[in-house]
Motif scaffolding. Structure first.
Motif, PDB file in Angstrom:
ATOM      1  N   HIS A 266      -5.190  -0.172  -5.810  1.00  0.00           N
ATOM      2  CA  HIS A 266      -6.358  -0.605  -5.016  1.00  0.00           C
ATOM      3  C   HIS A 266      -7.266   0.571  -4.637  1.00  0.00           C
ATOM      4  O   HIS A 266      -8.337   0.361  -4.073  1.00  0.00           O
ATOM      5  CB  HIS A 266      -5.951  -1.426  -3.789  1.00  0.00           C
ATOM      6  CG  HIS A 266      -5.207  -0.711  -2.695  1.00  0.00           C
ATOM      7  ND1 HIS A 266      -4.259  -1.333  -1.923  1.00  0.00           N
ATOM      8  CD2 HIS A 266      -5.260   0.549  -2.224  1.00  0.00           C
ATOM      9  CE1 HIS A 266      -3.773  -0.489  -1.026  1.00  0.00           C
ATOM     10  NE2 HIS A 266      -4.366   0.673  -1.183  1.00  0.00           N
ATOM     11  N   LYS A 267      -6.836   1.787  -4.928  1.00  0.00           N
ATOM     12  CA  LYS A 267      -7.711   2.928  -4.666  1.00  0.00           C
ATOM     13  C   LYS A 267      -8.512   3.290  -5.924  1.00  0.00           C
ATOM     14  O   LYS A 267      -9.667   2.977  -6.033  1.00  0.00           O
ATOM     15  CB  LYS A 267      -6.887   4.110  -4.171  1.00  0.00           C
ATOM     16  CG  LYS A 267      -6.460   3.939  -2.703  1.00  0.00           C
ATOM     17  CD  LYS A 267      -5.680   5.109  -2.174  1.00  0.00           C
ATOM     18  CE  LYS A 267      -5.515   5.005  -0.652  1.00  0.00           C
ATOM     19  NZ  LYS A 267      -4.517   5.956  -0.154  1.00  0.00           N
TER      20      LYS A 267
ATOM     21  N   THR B 291      -5.344  13.364   0.413  1.00  0.00           N
ATOM     22  CA  THR B 291      -6.377  12.378   0.690  1.00  0.00           C
ATOM     23  C   THR B 291      -7.642  13.055   1.210  1.00  0.00           C
ATOM     24  O   THR B 291      -8.753  12.664   0.845  1.00  0.00           O
ATOM     25  CB  THR B 291      -5.860  11.364   1.720  1.00  0.00           C
ATOM     26  OG1 THR B 291      -4.510  11.054   1.377  1.00  0.00           O
ATOM     27  CG2 THR B 291      -6.680  10.097   1.713  1.00  0.00           C
TER      28      THR B 291
ATOM     29  N   ASP C 221       3.918  11.582  -3.644  1.00  0.00           N
ATOM     30  CA  ASP C 221       2.937  10.650  -3.088  1.00  0.00           C
ATOM     31  C   ASP C 221       1.631  10.831  -3.847  1.00  0.00           C
ATOM     32  O   ASP C 221       0.853  11.754  -3.588  1.00  0.00           O
ATOM     33  CB  ASP C 221       2.746  10.936  -1.593  1.00  0.00           C
ATOM     34  CG  ASP C 221       1.686  10.021  -0.968  1.00  0.00           C
ATOM     35  OD1 ASP C 221       1.105   9.199  -1.703  1.00  0.00           O
ATOM     36  OD2 ASP C 221       1.454  10.140   0.255  1.00  0.00           O
TER      37      ASP C 221
ATOM     38  N   SER D  13       1.054   8.837   6.490  1.00  0.00           N
ATOM     39  CA  SER D  13       2.060   7.778   6.312  1.00  0.00           C
ATOM     40  C   SER D  13       3.445   8.352   6.008  1.00  0.00           C
ATOM     41  O   SER D  13       4.458   7.680   6.242  1.00  0.00           O
ATOM     42  CB  SER D  13       1.640   6.818   5.196  1.00  0.00           C
ATOM     43  OG  SER D  13       1.480   7.507   3.979  1.00  0.00           O
TER      44      SER D  13
ATOM     45  N   TYR E  98      -3.443   8.123  -3.848  1.00  0.00           N
ATOM     46  CA  TYR E  98      -4.829   8.271  -4.323  1.00  0.00           C
ATOM     47  C   TYR E  98      -4.850   8.905  -5.733  1.00  0.00           C
ATOM     48  O   TYR E  98      -5.355   8.327  -6.681  1.00  0.00           O
ATOM     49  CB  TYR E  98      -5.637   9.106  -3.313  1.00  0.00           C
ATOM     50  CG  TYR E  98      -6.767   9.896  -3.933  1.00  0.00           C
ATOM     51  CD1 TYR E  98      -7.865   9.245  -4.490  1.00  0.00           C
ATOM     52  CD2 TYR E  98      -6.721  11.283  -3.982  1.00  0.00           C
ATOM     53  CE1 TYR E  98      -8.898   9.977  -5.093  1.00  0.00           C
ATOM     54  CE2 TYR E  98      -7.740  12.020  -4.570  1.00  0.00           C
ATOM     55  CZ  TYR E  98      -8.828  11.363  -5.128  1.00  0.00           C
ATOM     56  OH  TYR E  98      -9.820  12.089  -5.715  1.00  0.00           O
TER      57      TYR E  98
ATOM     58  N   ASP F 243      -1.643   3.895  -5.826  1.00  0.00           N
ATOM     59  CA  ASP F 243      -2.301   2.661  -5.357  1.00  0.00           C
ATOM     60  C   ASP F 243      -3.364   2.189  -6.348  1.00  0.00           C
ATOM     61  O   ASP F 243      -4.453   2.764  -6.401  1.00  0.00           O
ATOM     62  CB  ASP F 243      -3.041   2.925  -4.031  1.00  0.00           C
ATOM     63  CG  ASP F 243      -2.140   2.946  -2.810  1.00  0.00           C
ATOM     64  OD1 ASP F 243      -0.923   2.711  -2.945  1.00  0.00           O
ATOM     65  OD2 ASP F 243      -2.669   3.180  -1.708  1.00  0.00           O
TER      66      ASP F 243
ATOM     67  N   GLY G 265      -2.610  14.800  -5.044  1.00  0.00           N
ATOM     68  CA  GLY G 265      -3.941  14.406  -4.650  1.00  0.00           C
ATOM     69  C   GLY G 265      -3.946  14.184  -3.151  1.00  0.00           C
ATOM     70  O   GLY G 265      -3.672  13.070  -2.694  1.00  0.00           O
TER      71      GLY G 265
ATOM     72  N   GLY H 216       0.829  -1.198   0.000  1.00  0.00           N
ATOM     73  CA  GLY H 216       0.000   0.000   0.000  1.00  0.00           C
ATOM     74  C   GLY H 216       0.863   1.247   0.000  1.00  0.00           C
ATOM     75  O   GLY H 216       2.104   1.177  -0.002  1.00  0.00           O
ATOM     76  N   GLY H 217       0.198   2.371   0.018  1.00  0.00           N
ATOM     77  CA  GLY H 217       0.902   3.642  -0.050  1.00  0.00           C
ATOM     78  C   GLY H 217       1.856   3.848   1.121  1.00  0.00           C
ATOM     79  O   GLY H 217       2.922   4.466   0.965  1.00  0.00           O
ATOM     80  N   SER H 218       1.491   3.341   2.271  1.00  0.00           N
ATOM     81  CA  SER H 218       2.362   3.506   3.435  1.00  0.00           C
ATOM     82  C   SER H 218       3.681   2.787   3.213  1.00  0.00           C
ATOM     83  O   SER H 218       4.766   3.340   3.457  1.00  0.00           O
ATOM     84  CB  SER H 218       1.671   2.973   4.689  1.00  0.00           C
ATOM     85  OG  SER H 218       0.416   3.598   4.864  1.00  0.00           O
TER      86      SER H 218
ATOM     87  N   ASN I 118       5.631   4.746   0.456  1.00  0.00           N
ATOM     88  CA  ASN I 118       6.303   5.957   0.925  1.00  0.00           C
ATOM     89  C   ASN I 118       7.539   5.616   1.751  1.00  0.00           C
ATOM     90  O   ASN I 118       8.595   6.233   1.593  1.00  0.00           O
ATOM     91  CB  ASN I 118       5.334   6.809   1.762  1.00  0.00           C
ATOM     92  CG  ASN I 118       4.350   7.580   0.898  1.00  0.00           C
ATOM     93  OD1 ASN I 118       4.645   7.907  -0.260  1.00  0.00           O
ATOM     94  ND2 ASN I 118       3.182   7.880   1.439  1.00  0.00           N
TER      95      ASN I 118
HETATM   96  C1  LIG Z   1      -4.134   6.297   1.091  1.00  0.00           C
HETATM   97  C2  LIG Z   1      -2.921   7.125   1.021  1.00  0.00           C
HETATM   98  C3  LIG Z   1      -1.710   6.668   1.535  1.00  0.00           C
HETATM   99  C4  LIG Z   1      -1.588   5.368   2.268  1.00  0.00           C
HETATM  100  O1  LIG Z   1      -1.872   4.305   1.415  1.00  0.00           O
HETATM  101  P1  LIG Z   1      -2.242   2.860   1.999  1.00  0.00           P
HETATM  102  O2  LIG Z   1      -2.404   2.059   0.760  1.00  0.00           O
HETATM  103  O3  LIG Z   1      -3.523   3.029   2.761  1.00  0.00           O
HETATM  104  O4  LIG Z   1      -1.117   2.435   2.866  1.00  0.00           O
HETATM  105  C5  LIG Z   1      -0.599   7.468   1.377  1.00  0.00           C
HETATM  106  N1  LIG Z   1      -0.678   8.666   0.759  1.00  0.00           N
HETATM  107  C6  LIG Z   1      -1.831   9.131   0.249  1.00  0.00           C
HETATM  108  C7  LIG Z   1      -1.856  10.458  -0.421  1.00  0.00           C
HETATM  109  C8  LIG Z   1      -3.005   8.380   0.374  1.00  0.00           C
HETATM  110  O5  LIG Z   1      -4.157   8.845  -0.125  1.00  0.00           O
END
Ligand SMILES: *Cc1c(COP(=O)(O)O)cnc(C)c1O
Length: 456
Positions: A287-288, A231, A256, A178, A259, A285, A229, A140-142, A145
């Motif tokens: 998945h988003k 969140t 980052d 994150s 999203y 992501d 973008g 995931g994004g966390s 990053n």
């Molecule tokens: C959702 C999000 C994250 C974290 O992503 P995960 O997949 O939930 O770990 C990091 N940065 C941004 C900008 C996000 O929208």
């Protein structure tokens, strides 16, 4: 346990049958959440020392556990950042599970890594990253990053950063939690810029922050982080302006886009991302907002060999995987992020891209953007609601004058309880607001209008 017999066959039919039934639901029921005591009462202790009828356990899942999970793909799940995987992606996820590919190395998964790289190259091309860029898919994004910032720190130290010193990250004001957490893990300091009235950071704000640093702190800067973008409100930073500051400092530029960078494929908003092509690392992501199932973050590096230097694990039993002289295609996914064993989690996204073609992604993305604009227009003309700001992407932030935090909370709980929608409140500059995040091509303006009408 490890034999495919008649009972396994019956179980296979039941499991695949349920999966198929689930995929066919259009839309799935919203379902919901429940309490621990309720689940203890209805599910009880599920694991014992002796076997159970697998069909009974499956039924426990389908009748008790599954309905106690909110359906992220429901068209009126508009909270956080939901997801809307394509049928092709979901179905192919079953194949990935059945194949149990070890996705960490070229040696063990060349075919899977090749396909994942095809999907990564599509994203790198959309962003305008140069030939030779590359990366991997992480959870995931966390995780993305964190892994990107580990690579940034490696380069900072290589280039003379104090090996015992505490590095510093300059982050845009709207950066995600994150990024702060990754810095915490890395024992780095973070300073964030101010933002404009919409929560956007421009080049001047980042330059002002950099200029305000003492020379000793300037030497500590290992990365500049922008958000493509945010969140909470979906605003895209001035990436080109922020890239200028990163360049002036001679430091790593991370974007980052967990999203929002999905919208790179949408011509109507592509201009918002100008400057993203200068990123040293970038995440998005699937998945988003790219119609893939959990869990999936594309992590891209301008120079993946730096990431490899930062991340590759060395052990006697792994040495066979490290063959430096075999060229780019031999980059092992395990070497490009903080992980070793990994699911080939980019494959469902790859399969769906290959099946539908990238034009379908641009169209679906424009559809969600169109609904967000139409909803914003509706709110602008509404007697009982106010638009907090014009949306850049697909997050619409709405105020209900006269309501306090408890009114939003009560309304939100009631709409989830009656199964109509899942929309949780957020805050903007200390004020409770309603936040609608639209990433599902099945979400219609009319359906969202119904939700908004219930706030009258
Ligand atoms: C959702 C999000 C994250 C974290 O992503 P995960 O997949 O939930 O770990 C990091 N940065 C941004 C900008 C996000 O929208």
């Amino acid at each position: 346990m490890h034999r495919f017999d008649a009972a396994s066959d019956a179980l296979a039919r039941a499991v695949v049958g349920y999966a198929l039934e689930r995929v066919r639901l259009d839309p799935p029921p919203l379902d919901g959440t429940t309490t621990l005591s309720d689940l203890l009462a209805r599910a009880g202790r599920t694991i014992g020392s002796s076997p159970k009828d697998p069909l009974d356990v499956l039924r426990l899942f389908t009748e008790v556990l599954a309905p106690s999970c909110v359906s992220v793909a429901h068209p009126l799940h508009l909270s956080f950042v939901p997801g809307a995987p394509t049928e092709a992606a979901v179905l192919f996820d079953l194949v990935v599970s059945a194949s149990n590919i070890y996705g960490g190395s070229w040696l063990e998964a060349s075919g899977a890594v090749y396909a994942e790289n095809e999907a990564l190259h599509w994203l790198a091309d959309l962003a305008g990253l140069p030939e030779g860029s590359g990366g991997t898919f992480v959870s995931g994004g966390s995780a993305g990053n964190l892994s990107a910032l580990v690579a940034a720190r490696w380069r900072w130290r290589r280039d003379g950063g104090d090996p015992r010193g505490r590095p510093l990250v300059l982050a845009s004001g709207g950066s995600h939690s994150s990024v702060l957490q990754a810095a915490h893990v890395l024992d780095a300091d973070v300073v964030r810029t101010g933002t404009d009235h919409r929560g956007r950071t421009d080049g001047a704000a980042m330059r002002t922050l950099a200029d305000s640093l003492a020379p000793s702190d300037r030497a500590r800067v290992m990365a500049v982080v922008a958000t493509s973008g945010t969140t909470n409100v979906g605003v895209v930073d001035d990436l080109a302006g922020i890239a200028d500051t990163a360049a002036a400092l001679g430091t790593w530029f991370h974007v980052d886009g967990a999203y929002g960078a999905a919208a790179l494929c949408a011509p109507s908003v592509r201009h918002l991302f100008a400057g993203i092509e200068r990123a040293d690392s970038l995440i998005v992501d699937p998945h988003k907002w790219l119609f893939g199932p959990y869990d999936c973050c594309a992590l891209l590096y301008r120079d993946p060999f730096i990431a490899r230097r930062a991340h590759a694990q060395h052990a006697e039993y792994l040495d066979v995987l490290e063959q430096d002289d075999l060229g780019d295609e031999m980059l092992n996914p395990s070497d490009l992020a903080y992980h070793l064993s990994r699911r080939a989690r980019g494959l469902p996204f790859w399969f769906s891209l290959a099946v539908h073609g990238t034009d379908a992604y641009a169209e679906a993305m424009e559809e969600t953007l169109g609904v967000a604009r139409a909803v914003a227009h509706l709110v602008r003309g509404s007697a009982h609601l106010e638009l907090v700001m014009e949306p850049d992407l697909s997050v619409v932030v709405v105020r209900r004058p006269g309501w306090g935090a408890s009114d939003y909370a009560a309304w939100s709980e009631a709409t989830l309880r009656d199964g109509s929608a899942f929309v949780v409140p957020s805050t903007w500059r200390g004020e409770t607001v309603l936040r609608l995040c639209i990433v599902n091509p099945r979400t219609t303006t009319d359906a969202v209008a119904g939700v908004l009408a219930s706030m009258a």
